[in-house]
Design a protein around this motif. Structure first.
Motif, mmCIF file in Angstrom:
data_model
loop_
_atom_site.group_PDB
_atom_site.id
_atom_site.type_symbol
_atom_site.label_atom_id
_atom_site.label_comp_id
_atom_site.label_asym_id
_atom_site.label_seq_id
_atom_site.Cartn_x
_atom_site.Cartn_y
_atom_site.Cartn_z
ATOM 1 N N GLU A 1 6.991 20.941 -63.902
ATOM 2 C CA GLU A 1 7.379 21.537 -65.517
ATOM 3 C C GLU A 1 6.026 22.754 -66.690
ATOM 4 O O GLU A 1 5.138 22.661 -66.345
ATOM 5 C CB GLU A 1 7.175 21.020 -66.082
ATOM 6 N N ARG A 2 7.318 23.303 -66.940
ATOM 7 C CA ARG A 2 5.714 24.364 -68.530
ATOM 8 C C ARG A 2 6.754 23.804 -69.648
ATOM 9 O O ARG A 2 7.732 23.495 -70.033
ATOM 10 C CB ARG A 2 6.806 26.060 -68.435
ATOM 11 N N PHE A 3 5.083 24.682 -70.451
ATOM 12 C CA PHE A 3 5.533 23.683 -71.832
ATOM 13 C C PHE A 3 5.586 24.712 -72.959
ATOM 14 O O PHE A 3 4.768 25.533 -72.397
ATOM 15 C CB PHE A 3 5.004 22.972 -71.908
ATOM 16 N N ARG A 4 5.878 24.942 -73.699
ATOM 17 C CA ARG A 4 5.344 26.095 -75.430
ATOM 18 C C ARG A 4 4.775 25.208 -75.819
ATOM 19 O O ARG A 4 5.123 23.959 -75.952
ATOM 20 C CB ARG A 4 6.822 26.295 -76.083
ATOM 21 N N MET A 5 3.241 25.267 -76.239
ATOM 22 C CA MET A 5 2.276 24.467 -77.374
ATOM 23 C C MET A 5 2.190 24.736 -78.584
ATOM 24 O O MET A 5 2.262 26.111 -78.534
ATOM 25 C CB MET A 5 1.093 24.589 -76.187
ATOM 26 N N PHE A 6 1.825 23.889 -79.540
ATOM 27 C CA PHE A 6 1.186 24.365 -80.234
ATOM 28 C C PHE A 6 -0.120 23.194 -80.731
ATOM 29 O O PHE A 6 0.153 21.811 -79.984
ATOM 30 C CB PHE A 6 2.383 24.559 -82.047
ATOM 31 N N ARG A 7 -0.351 23.532 -82.341
ATOM 32 C CA ARG A 7 -1.351 22.861 -82.649
ATOM 33 C C ARG A 7 -1.818 22.488 -84.236
ATOM 34 O O ARG A 7 -1.627 23.710 -85.046
ATOM 35 C CB ARG A 7 -3.281 23.336 -81.989
ATOM 36 N N PHE A 8 -2.306 21.387 -83.882
ATOM 37 C CA PHE A 8 -2.818 21.038 -85.634
ATOM 38 C C PHE A 8 -4.044 20.546 -85.756
ATOM 39 O O PHE A 8 -3.917 19.742 -85.050
ATOM 40 C CB PHE A 8 -1.784 19.762 -86.529
ATOM 41 N N HIS A 9 -4.430 21.123 -86.939
ATOM 42 C CA HIS A 9 -5.742 20.917 -87.511
ATOM 43 C C HIS A 9 -5.689 20.527 -88.713
ATOM 44 O O HIS A 9 -4.763 20.711 -89.636
ATOM 45 C CB HIS A 9 -6.907 21.834 -87.476
ATOM 46 N N PHE A 10 -6.016 18.880 -88.410
ATOM 47 C CA PHE A 10 -6.252 18.464 -89.850
ATOM 48 C C PHE A 10 -7.000 18.364 -91.426
ATOM 49 O O PHE A 10 -8.506 18.045 -90.381
ATOM 50 C CB PHE A 10 -5.775 16.701 -90.339
ATOM 51 N N PRO A 11 -6.852 18.617 -92.690
ATOM 52 C CA PRO A 11 -8.199 18.660 -92.893
ATOM 53 C C PRO A 11 -8.511 17.293 -93.338
ATOM 54 O O PRO A 11 -8.093 16.335 -93.784
ATOM 55 C CB PRO A 11 -7.888 19.050 -94.162
ATOM 56 N N GLU A 12 -9.972 17.286 -93.136
ATOM 57 C CA GLU A 12 -10.785 15.851 -93.620
ATOM 58 C C GLU A 12 -10.471 15.374 -94.435
ATOM 59 O O GLU A 12 -10.173 15.893 -95.507
ATOM 60 C CB GLU A 12 -12.461 16.165 -94.117
ATOM 61 N N VAL B 1 8.127 14.949 -76.238
ATOM 62 C CA VAL B 1 6.948 15.558 -76.622
ATOM 63 C C VAL B 1 5.772 15.157 -75.469
ATOM 64 O O VAL B 1 5.395 14.219 -75.593
ATOM 65 C CB VAL B 1 6.738 16.023 -77.924
ATOM 66 N N PHE B 2 4.908 16.019 -75.586
ATOM 67 C CA PHE B 2 3.393 14.856 -75.109
ATOM 68 C C PHE B 2 2.283 15.489 -75.757
ATOM 69 O O PHE B 2 2.682 16.558 -77.207
ATOM 70 C CB PHE B 2 3.550 15.569 -73.751
ATOM 71 N N VAL B 3 2.023 14.828 -76.467
ATOM 72 C CA VAL B 3 0.821 15.303 -77.750
ATOM 73 C C VAL B 3 -0.989 14.920 -76.829
ATOM 74 O O VAL B 3 -1.189 13.852 -77.025
ATOM 75 C CB VAL B 3 0.836 14.562 -79.098
ATOM 76 N N THR B 4 -1.558 15.789 -77.595
ATOM 77 C CA THR B 4 -3.108 15.830 -76.526
ATOM 78 C C THR B 4 -3.886 16.085 -78.308
ATOM 79 O O THR B 4 -3.842 17.200 -78.619
ATOM 80 C CB THR B 4 -3.618 16.912 -74.896
ATOM 81 N N CYS B 5 -4.248 14.588 -78.326
ATOM 82 C CA CYS B 5 -5.776 14.852 -79.028
ATOM 83 C C CYS B 5 -7.185 15.159 -78.323
ATOM 84 O O CYS B 5 -7.784 15.129 -77.904
ATOM 85 C CB CYS B 5 -5.636 13.297 -80.238
ATOM 86 N N GLY B 6 -8.076 15.531 -79.943
ATOM 87 C CA GLY B 6 -9.387 15.724 -79.548
ATOM 88 C C GLY B 6 -9.919 15.671 -80.958
ATOM 89 O O GLY B 6 -9.350 15.513 -82.274
ATOM 90 N N GLN B 7 -11.284 15.673 -81.198
ATOM 91 C CA GLN B 7 -11.990 16.325 -82.408
ATOM 92 C C GLN B 7 -13.094 17.351 -82.950
ATOM 93 O O GLN B 7 -13.580 17.440 -81.656
ATOM 94 C CB GLN B 7 -13.292 14.611 -82.613
ATOM 95 N N TRP C 1 0.494 20.018 -78.990
ATOM 96 C CA TRP C 1 2.146 19.538 -78.534
ATOM 97 C C TRP C 1 2.618 19.837 -78.049
ATOM 98 O O TRP C 1 2.243 21.071 -78.205
ATOM 99 C CB TRP C 1 2.495 19.598 -79.917
ATOM 100 N N GLY C 2 3.041 19.551 -76.959
ATOM 101 C CA GLY C 2 3.428 19.959 -75.896
ATOM 102 C C GLY C 2 5.562 19.806 -76.147
ATOM 103 O O GLY C 2 5.682 18.932 -76.165
ATOM 104 N N VAL C 3 6.344 21.256 -76.135
ATOM 105 C CA VAL C 3 7.517 20.733 -75.677
ATOM 106 C C VAL C 3 8.335 21.688 -74.716
ATOM 107 O O VAL C 3 7.545 22.525 -74.152
ATOM 108 C CB VAL C 3 8.540 21.348 -77.212
ATOM 109 N N PRO C 4 9.806 20.766 -74.180
ATOM 110 C CA PRO C 4 9.669 22.295 -72.840
ATOM 111 C C PRO C 4 9.893 23.470 -73.256
ATOM 112 O O PRO C 4 10.567 23.799 -73.994
ATOM 113 C CB PRO C 4 11.235 21.306 -72.415
ATOM 114 N N GLU C 5 9.330 24.170 -72.614
ATOM 115 C CA GLU C 5 9.697 25.285 -72.279
ATOM 116 C C GLU C 5 11.042 25.767 -72.430
ATOM 117 O O GLU C 5 11.026 26.781 -73.901
ATOM 118 C CB GLU C 5 9.280 25.955 -71.639
#
Length: 153
Positions: free
Chosen positions: A71-82, A105-111, A122-126
């Motif tokens: 499966e292939r996905f289009r990706m986007f990312r959010f950075h949130f202000p402190e 969707v699938f979501v993977t978070c980081g810090q 965030w990943g959504v179907p291509e």
């Protein structure tokens, strides 16, 4: 920071729309997919262009650009202000996308402590990538036509 608050649905929607307008959105042009390899092969297979690496008890799974099998996905990312209360954001936006487009969707978070703290991939179907990303971009821009959504939500 995880915030605990008691809000009604309208208050949550108002707060998270504001959060979305304050967040920094990055859209990735490449298509991404998951590549798996055994736990003991990390050094040999982990890629520097992977957006995320996650493991279970048997394999590493890395999210990498490419056109390989699966499966292939289009990706986007959010950075949130402190200091911004983004609690509930993932569920809120995922629900909107499900209602608007029928997609999960699938979501993977980081810090990143030097850049506000939490960030989300965030990943959504291509196949739905362009329309979902346009919708998300318009939400970030506070497009008034999206205030109730196509389904009155």
């Amino acid at each position: 920071m995880v915030n605990v608050s008691h809000e009604n649905v309208a208050e949550i929607d108002t707060r998270l729309r504001r959060v979305m307008q304050q967040a920094r959105l990055k859209v990735y042009a490449d298509v991404y997919g998951f590549e798996e390899f055994p736990l003991d092969a990390f050094v040999a297979h982990a890629r520097s262009d992977a957006l995320a690496l996650v493991r279970d008890d048997a394999v590493w799974s890395q999210l990498v650009p490419g056109e390989g099998p699966g499966e292939r996905f289009r990706m986007f990312r959010f950075h949130f202000p402190e200091g911004v209360d983004n609690s509930g954001f993932v569920g809120w936006l995922a629900t909107r996308l499900k209602l608007e487009f029928g997609t999960g969707v699938f979501v993977t978070c980081g810090q990143n402590s030097d850049d506000g703290g939490i960030f989300d991939y965030w990943g959504v179907p291509e196949t739905l990538g362009d329309v979902v990303i346009a919708y998300v971009s318009n939400l970030c821009a506070n497009d008034p036509d999206l205030s109730r959504g196509r389904h009155g939500q």
